[in-house]
Motif scaffolding. Sequence first.
Motif, PDB file in Angstrom:
ATOM      1  N   ALA A  26       0.592  -1.994   9.207  1.00 50.66           N
ATOM      2  CA  ALA A  26      -0.227  -1.022   8.479  1.00 50.66           C
ATOM      3  C   ALA A  26       0.635  -0.084   7.627  1.00 50.66           C
ATOM      4  CB  ALA A  26      -1.075  -0.213   9.454  1.00 50.66           C
ATOM      5  N   GLY A  30       1.891   0.698   1.006  1.00 51.53           N
ATOM      6  CA  GLY A  30       0.561   1.266   0.795  1.00 51.53           C
ATOM      7  C   GLY A  30       0.551   2.762   1.041  1.00 51.53           C
ATOM      8  N   TYR A 112       3.614  -7.242  -3.763  1.00 48.31           N
ATOM      9  CA  TYR A 112       4.216  -6.357  -2.765  1.00 48.31           C
ATOM     10  C   TYR A 112       5.729  -6.542  -2.738  1.00 48.31           C
ATOM     11  CZ  TYR A 112       3.640  -3.699   1.602  1.00 48.31           C
ATOM     12  OH  TYR A 112       3.639  -2.737   2.563  1.00 48.31           O
ATOM     13  N   PHE A 233      -6.642  -1.792   2.478  1.00 47.39           N
ATOM     14  CA  PHE A 233      -5.262  -2.182   2.193  1.00 47.39           C
ATOM     15  C   PHE A 233      -4.291  -1.507   3.166  1.00 47.39           C
ATOM     16  CE2 PHE A 233      -1.194  -1.847   0.008  1.00 47.39           C
ATOM     17  CZ  PHE A 233      -1.046  -3.096  -0.569  1.00 47.39           C
TER      18      PHE A 233
HETATM   19  N1  PHE Z   1      -0.981  -2.209   5.060  1.00 49.33           N
HETATM   20  C1  PHE Z   1       0.154  -2.544   4.252  1.00 49.33           C
HETATM   21  C2  PHE Z   1       0.625  -1.291   3.545  1.00 49.33           C
HETATM   22  O1  PHE Z   1      -0.035  -0.283   3.559  1.00 49.33           O
HETATM   23  C3  PHE Z   1      -0.157  -3.646   3.270  1.00 49.33           C
HETATM   24  C4  PHE Z   1      -0.908  -4.798   3.844  1.00 49.33           C
HETATM   25  C5  PHE Z   1      -2.153  -5.130   3.361  1.00 49.33           C
HETATM   26  C6  PHE Z   1      -0.374  -5.549   4.892  1.00 49.33           C
HETATM   27  C7  PHE Z   1      -2.896  -6.176   3.896  1.00 49.33           C
HETATM   28  C8  PHE Z   1      -1.097  -6.607   5.438  1.00 49.33           C
HETATM   29  C9  PHE Z   1      -2.344  -6.901   4.944  1.00 49.33           C
HETATM   30  O2  PHE Z   1       1.658  -1.289   2.949  1.00 49.33           O
END
Ligand code: PHE
Length: 471
Positions: A26, A30, A112, A233
């Motif tokens: 998580a 993001g 990413y 996200f």
């Molecule tokens: N949650 C991660 C972040 O905030 C991004 C992510 C999104 C990971 C969806 C896995 C699935 O950076």
Amino acid sequence: MSSERVSIHGQWSSRLAFVLAATGSAVGLGNIWKFPYITGENGGGAFVLVYLACIAVIGIPIMMAEVMLGRRGRQSPINTMRTLAAEEHASKHWQWLGWAGVIAGFLILSYYSVIAGWALSYVFRTGSGLFTGLTADGVQTIFTNLTGDPERLLAWHTLFMVMTMIVVAQGVRNGLEKAVKWLMPMLFVLLFIMVGYAWNSGSFEQGLNFLFQPDFEKITANGILIAMGHAFFTLSLGMGAIMVYGSYLPAGASIARTSILVSLMDTAVALLAGMAIFPIVFANGLEPGSGPGLIFQTLPIAFGHMQYGAFFGMLFFVLLVFAAWSSSISLIEPAVAWLVENRGMTRGSASIIAGVVTWLVGLLTVLSFNLWSEVKLLSYFAIFRDSTPFDLLDYLTANIMLPLGGLLIAIFAARKMSRASSVDELGMGDRFFYPVWRFLVRYITPIAVIIVFLKAIGIIDWLVSWYDRLV
Ligand code: PHE
């Protein structure tokens, strides 16, 4: 019966290990890269409030649903959905939900990884003292020199993808599970240090007001969609990452408490990042809405002026890279688990295949910041007038695919799955908390997601004006 099913990929050593891994998934770019810049672009306080509301009423219940499905199915999301659909006498088409998640994971990781590459390159830039004494202009030039150079971006993107593949090849329990235990608390400490610096920057109050004083005039229907998309996200929901991690969760661990804990930690990191960044933005006369480069154009100013800035700066970007790393592995884990289950591959070959595909898609993002920066594929639509391929990928995945995935997860968990199965798997009895969860997932979450979608497409406004004309 299903509680006795075991995953062929192994299991977390304990509930704590799951909490760490899920938090690792998580907490990532993001929180530290994306949350501040979209908050800046969408006017601040009101956006943050909508985001927090989405975490509470949509995010946490869906996280519980996703972990629950994963633990009950104990396989990759595709096979979990297939198995559970058969068990609950639902259509076999539910497995497509798993497929959609795999595709979303590839697309998200493709960009990413490019952004994580920026963070990697900043480890060396800050560490070498490059920013010492620089003004906002100098810091900005360094950033645009990086993004303007496709070869450099490609090199860092490649390095980050290789790092991801190496860890994924090792399996869920080796390596990162141990590293995350140390790195996450360190990231917290460093964010506090940054907030402390921002406190003395002269514009702390202005920064906090921007973040926490809602001005509802500033938020649009599209802004609400972005806030909701970001809730998915940032909690890694809607594409199977949390589902596949749930499939390695030992039976008997409390899904509700775990999900709440992970969500709280995730939210805390995002808010701390905002509190560190916006005061610097205002103290230096920068634009809050300056886009994906925001943290790379603000934090180095701070590192360039504080004592031991090169050291703290390097440490900060190292931790950011680790946060991104532990998220990126969860983005391809659903695909890798499926390749191992259904194609009989080793984890090594599965990681290479999934990694190479993602790396290739990542070229779209690498080019979006330089050679293709004027390629605006959907400029016909007003909201996409300035959107590069990277912007479109981000919009499609975060604001459409993840909420849609989450909506379907909610429908399956609370409407297709029998009450008895979910009571059994959640293991929190049938009294107070269970009915609250079920109500949220049956009604509130799906209705909220659908309303936000309709509003963003403009259908609701169209209906209202139609109704006004009628009466
Ligand atoms: N949650 C991660 C972040 O905030 C991004 C992510 C999104 C990971 C969806 C896995 C699935 O950076």
